[in-house]
Design an enzyme around this catalytic site. Structure first.
Site, PDB file in Angstrom:
ATOM      1  N   LYS A  83       0.860  -1.185   0.000  1.00 59.08           N
ATOM      2  CA  LYS A  83       0.000   0.000   0.000  1.00 59.08           C
ATOM      3  C   LYS A  83       0.887   1.222   0.000  1.00 59.08           C
ATOM      4  O   LYS A  83       2.024   1.159   0.485  1.00 59.08           O
ATOM      5  CB  LYS A  83      -0.877   0.020   1.257  1.00 59.08           C
ATOM      6  N   ASP A 138      -6.789   4.295  -4.617  1.00 56.33           N
ATOM      7  CA  ASP A 138      -7.494   4.152  -3.346  1.00 56.33           C
ATOM      8  C   ASP A 138      -8.156   5.521  -3.134  1.00 56.33           C
ATOM      9  O   ASP A 138      -8.337   6.267  -4.104  1.00 56.33           O
ATOM     10  CB  ASP A 138      -6.515   3.776  -2.214  1.00 56.33           C
ATOM     11  N   GLY A 187     -20.394   6.807   2.419  1.00 50.34           N
ATOM     12  CA  GLY A 187     -19.408   7.190   1.417  1.00 50.34           C
ATOM     13  C   GLY A 187     -20.120   7.623   0.146  1.00 50.34           C
ATOM     14  O   GLY A 187     -21.338   7.430  -0.002  1.00 50.34           O
ATOM     15  N   PHE A 188     -19.354   8.229  -0.774  1.00 56.49           N
ATOM     16  CA  PHE A 188     -19.927   8.580  -2.084  1.00 56.49           C
ATOM     17  C   PHE A 188     -18.869   8.460  -3.179  1.00 56.49           C
ATOM     18  O   PHE A 188     -19.054   8.913  -4.291  1.00 56.49           O
ATOM     19  CB  PHE A 188     -20.528   9.989  -2.066  1.00 56.49           C
ATOM     20  N   GLY A 189     -17.763   7.801  -2.851  1.00 57.77           N
ATOM     21  CA  GLY A 189     -16.655   7.647  -3.802  1.00 57.77           C
ATOM     22  C   GLY A 189     -16.815   6.403  -4.651  1.00 57.77           C
ATOM     23  O   GLY A 189     -17.917   5.892  -4.850  1.00 57.77           O
ATOM     24  N   ASN A 190     -15.699   5.914  -5.134  1.00 61.57           N
ATOM     25  CA  ASN A 190     -15.689   4.811  -6.083  1.00 61.57           C
ATOM     26  C   ASN A 190     -16.395   3.554  -5.561  1.00 61.57           C
ATOM     27  O   ASN A 190     -17.195   2.943  -6.267  1.00 61.57           O
ATOM     28  CB  ASN A 190     -14.225   4.508  -6.451  1.00 61.57           C
ATOM     29  N   VAL A 191     -16.137   3.170  -4.316  1.00 63.47           N
ATOM     30  CA  VAL A 191     -16.717   1.932  -3.783  1.00 63.47           C
ATOM     31  C   VAL A 191     -18.224   2.093  -3.598  1.00 63.47           C
ATOM     32  O   VAL A 191     -19.026   1.250  -4.028  1.00 63.47           O
ATOM     33  CB  VAL A 191     -16.050   1.529  -2.443  1.00 63.47           C
ATOM     34  N   ALA A 192     -18.632   3.209  -2.971  1.00 65.02           N
ATOM     35  CA  ALA A 192     -20.053   3.470  -2.732  1.00 65.02           C
ATOM     36  C   ALA A 192     -20.812   3.517  -4.057  1.00 65.02           C
ATOM     37  O   ALA A 192     -21.891   2.928  -4.185  1.00 65.02           O
ATOM     38  CB  ALA A 192     -20.219   4.790  -1.983  1.00 65.02           C
ATOM     39  N   TRP A 193     -20.233   4.171  -5.050  1.00 61.68           N
ATOM     40  CA  TRP A 193     -20.876   4.320  -6.353  1.00 61.68           C
ATOM     41  C   TRP A 193     -21.205   2.955  -6.981  1.00 61.68           C
ATOM     42  O   TRP A 193     -22.345   2.689  -7.393  1.00 61.68           O
ATOM     43  CB  TRP A 193     -19.961   5.156  -7.267  1.00 61.68           C
TER      44      TRP A 193
HETATM   45  O1  2IT Z   1      -8.065  -1.459  -0.940  1.00 59.43           O
HETATM   46  C1  2IT Z   1      -7.925  -1.972  -2.064  1.00 59.43           C
HETATM   47  O2  2IT Z   1      -8.031  -3.195  -2.239  1.00 59.43           O
HETATM   48  C2  2IT Z   1      -7.628  -1.092  -3.195  1.00 59.43           C
HETATM   49  N1  2IT Z   1      -7.507   0.116  -2.982  1.00 59.43           N
HETATM   50  C3  2IT Z   1      -7.419  -1.653  -4.579  1.00 59.43           C
HETATM   51  C4  2IT Z   1      -6.023  -2.089  -4.766  1.00 59.43           C
HETATM   52  C5  2IT Z   1      -5.679  -2.544  -6.159  1.00 59.43           C
HETATM   53  O3  2IT Z   1      -4.488  -2.867  -6.336  1.00 59.43           O
HETATM   54  O4  2IT Z   1      -6.523  -2.578  -7.042  1.00 59.43           O
END
Ligand code: 2IT
Length: 460
Positions: free
Chosen positions: A140, A180, A251-257
């Site tokens: 990370k 991320d 949330g309202f970002g990529n995951v929430a969307w």
């Molecule tokens: O928390 C995660 O799994 C991500 N931010 C995606 C990491 C990735 O390499 O696609």
């Protein structure tokens, strides 16, 4: 001379001692890194059953080695803002473990970023990536750069400077970063452009790329879709489905969307999203153009959800989180420790049946305990949000093959990976004598693959 017999009680006690010592060492050797301590504790405490069965892991010091990153790089990132001021941020890459594949994990750009947060995320990533069934190690990185209110030019100059240091530490067979929080398609583009320039090579060194330059279809949606596919598997174990369920999302970002989109497609009614400024309660359900509007909110770079309320005539609750709303399913998709014991008890009082983590470690340990004691379905992010990195793994495969798959093909892989992760968690929990405990199942299943690889590769 005969050796004294190792009774099951003695083995239990010695594993317990081993875990207690390991956890106090982690705290002593990593002072102040509270998120990292929390993440290690959550994993290690659930590994007792497998350590009792396999004392060789203790003898080979597999866990002692796993909690120490292979390396943690920090570097200065100087850049110039639009006013001509010189700015300095800190960049990081934590390369945690590459026993089963190149380091893989996102980059987070957020003002809260520090070594503790990136070590917690990198540590989680080891187990998550192992669960995906694909060959990826854990890593990370990121920066305390705050993207809020920055212009495209500022973001580009920052990304170029960040990559000018990072490029020497990464590579398509070494370490493959992705997005991320605060790092989406735009940032990946700027980072990729600078890497390519410095190395004079076009390789799959990053994932989350644009479609015309090596990206994968469905990667943007994959984390949120995967969360919902996983939740669907959980609901199935109770003979239930999304259809007709009320869903609370944060949330309202990529995951929430992605989660809002897919939950709606499957017949669920999503009534909340949230940002640092508060939450939206839309009793008519968030779908269609409202879901598309989430992308605009994100692109505005303001990090607020309040404009949604004005645009669609929904309620906005300033400074609050969405966990007081009655829901059957809750999908926390914002950030770590966003849902505490008080929130858990409100959700439970309102009849919650399933909590599927979309963010990394969004529930505090006390909240997790509350859900588990109430006997509802609960899954940890490292299992249920693994669809994002899994699809990054599929992007890597497509890059290596110099091919690109159709959306249907990627989505089919994603769905089957999420179903496989679900079965792995359920199976490992059952085998450990704790059926239904997805936390234990995910940790044991994720750990075993990495531990066996480490054992096979000798002491490093
Ligand atoms: O928390 C995660 O799994 C991500 N931010 C995606 C990491 C990735 O390499 O696609």
């Amino acid at each position: 001379m005969t050796k004294p017999a190792i009774t099951p009680e003695k083995s239990k006690a010695s594993v317990h001692n081993y875990i207690t010592n390991l956890l106090s060492d982690v705290v002593a050797r990593n002072p102040g890194e509270k998120e990292f301590h929390q993440a290690v504790k959550e994993v290690v405490e659930t590994l007792a059953p497998i350590l009792e069965k396999h004392p060789e892991y203790i003898k080979a010091k597999v866990l002692d080695r796993l909690i120490e990153p292979d390396r943690a790089i920090t570097f200065r990132v100087g850049w110039q803002d639009d006013q001509g001021e010189f700015r300095v941020n800190r960049g990081f890459r934590v390369q945690f473990n590459n026993a089963i594949g190149p380091y893989k994990g996102g980059l987070r750009f957020h003002s809260s970023v520090n070594l503790s947060i990136l070590k917690f995320l990198g540590f989680e990533q080891i187990f998550k990536n192992s669960l995906t069934t694909l060959p990826m190690g854990g890593g990370k990185g990121g920066s305390d750069f705050d993207p809020r209110g920055k212009s495209d030019g500022e973001v580009m100059r920052f990304c170029q400077s960040f990559m000018t240091e990072l490029f020497r530490h990464i590579g398509p067979d070494t370490d493959v970063p992705a997005g991320d929080m605060g790092v989406g398609g735009r940032e990946i583009g700027f980072l990729f452009g600078q890497y390519k320039r410095l190395k004079a090579e076009f390789t799959g060194v990053l994932t989350g790329k644009g479609l015309s330059w090596g990206g994968s279809l469905v990667r943007p949606e994959a984390t949120g879709y995967g969360v919902v596919y996983f939740c669907q598997e959980q609901l199935k174990t109770k003979g239930a489905a999304f259809k007709g369920k009320t869903v609370a999302v944060s949330g309202f970002g990529n995951v929430a969307w992605g989660a809002v989109k897919k939950a709606g497609e499957l017949g669920g009614k999503v009534v909340t999203i949230s940002g640092p400024d508060g939450f939206i309660y839309d009793k008519n359900g968030i779908s269609g153009e409202k879901t598309d509007y989430m992308l605009q909110l994100r692109a505005s770079g303001q990090d607020i959800v309040e404009p949604y309320a004005r645009k669609f005539g929904a309620e906005f609750h300033a400074g609050m989180r969405p966990w007081r709303i009655k829901a059957d399913v809750a999908l926390p998709c914002a950030t770590q420790n966003e849902l505490n014991a008080g929130d858990a008890s409100e959700l439970l009082k309102n009849g919650l049946m399933c909590l599927t983590e979309g963010a990394n470690m969004p529930c505090t340990p006390e909240a997790v305990t509350a859900f588990q004691e109430a006997g509802i379905l609960f899954s940890p992010g490292k299992a249920s949000n693994a669809g994002g990195v899994a699809t990054s793994g599929l992007e890597m495969s497509q890059n290596s093959m110099r091919m690109s798959w159709s959306a249907d093909e990627v989505d089919k892989h994603l769905r089957s990976i999420m179903a496989d992760i679900h079965s792995a968690c359920v199976g490992a929990a059952k085998e450990a004598g704790h059926p239904g405990n997805y936390v234990m199942g995910a940790n044991i299943a994720g750990f075993k693959k990495v531990a066996d690889a480490m054992m096979a590769q000798g002491l490093v």
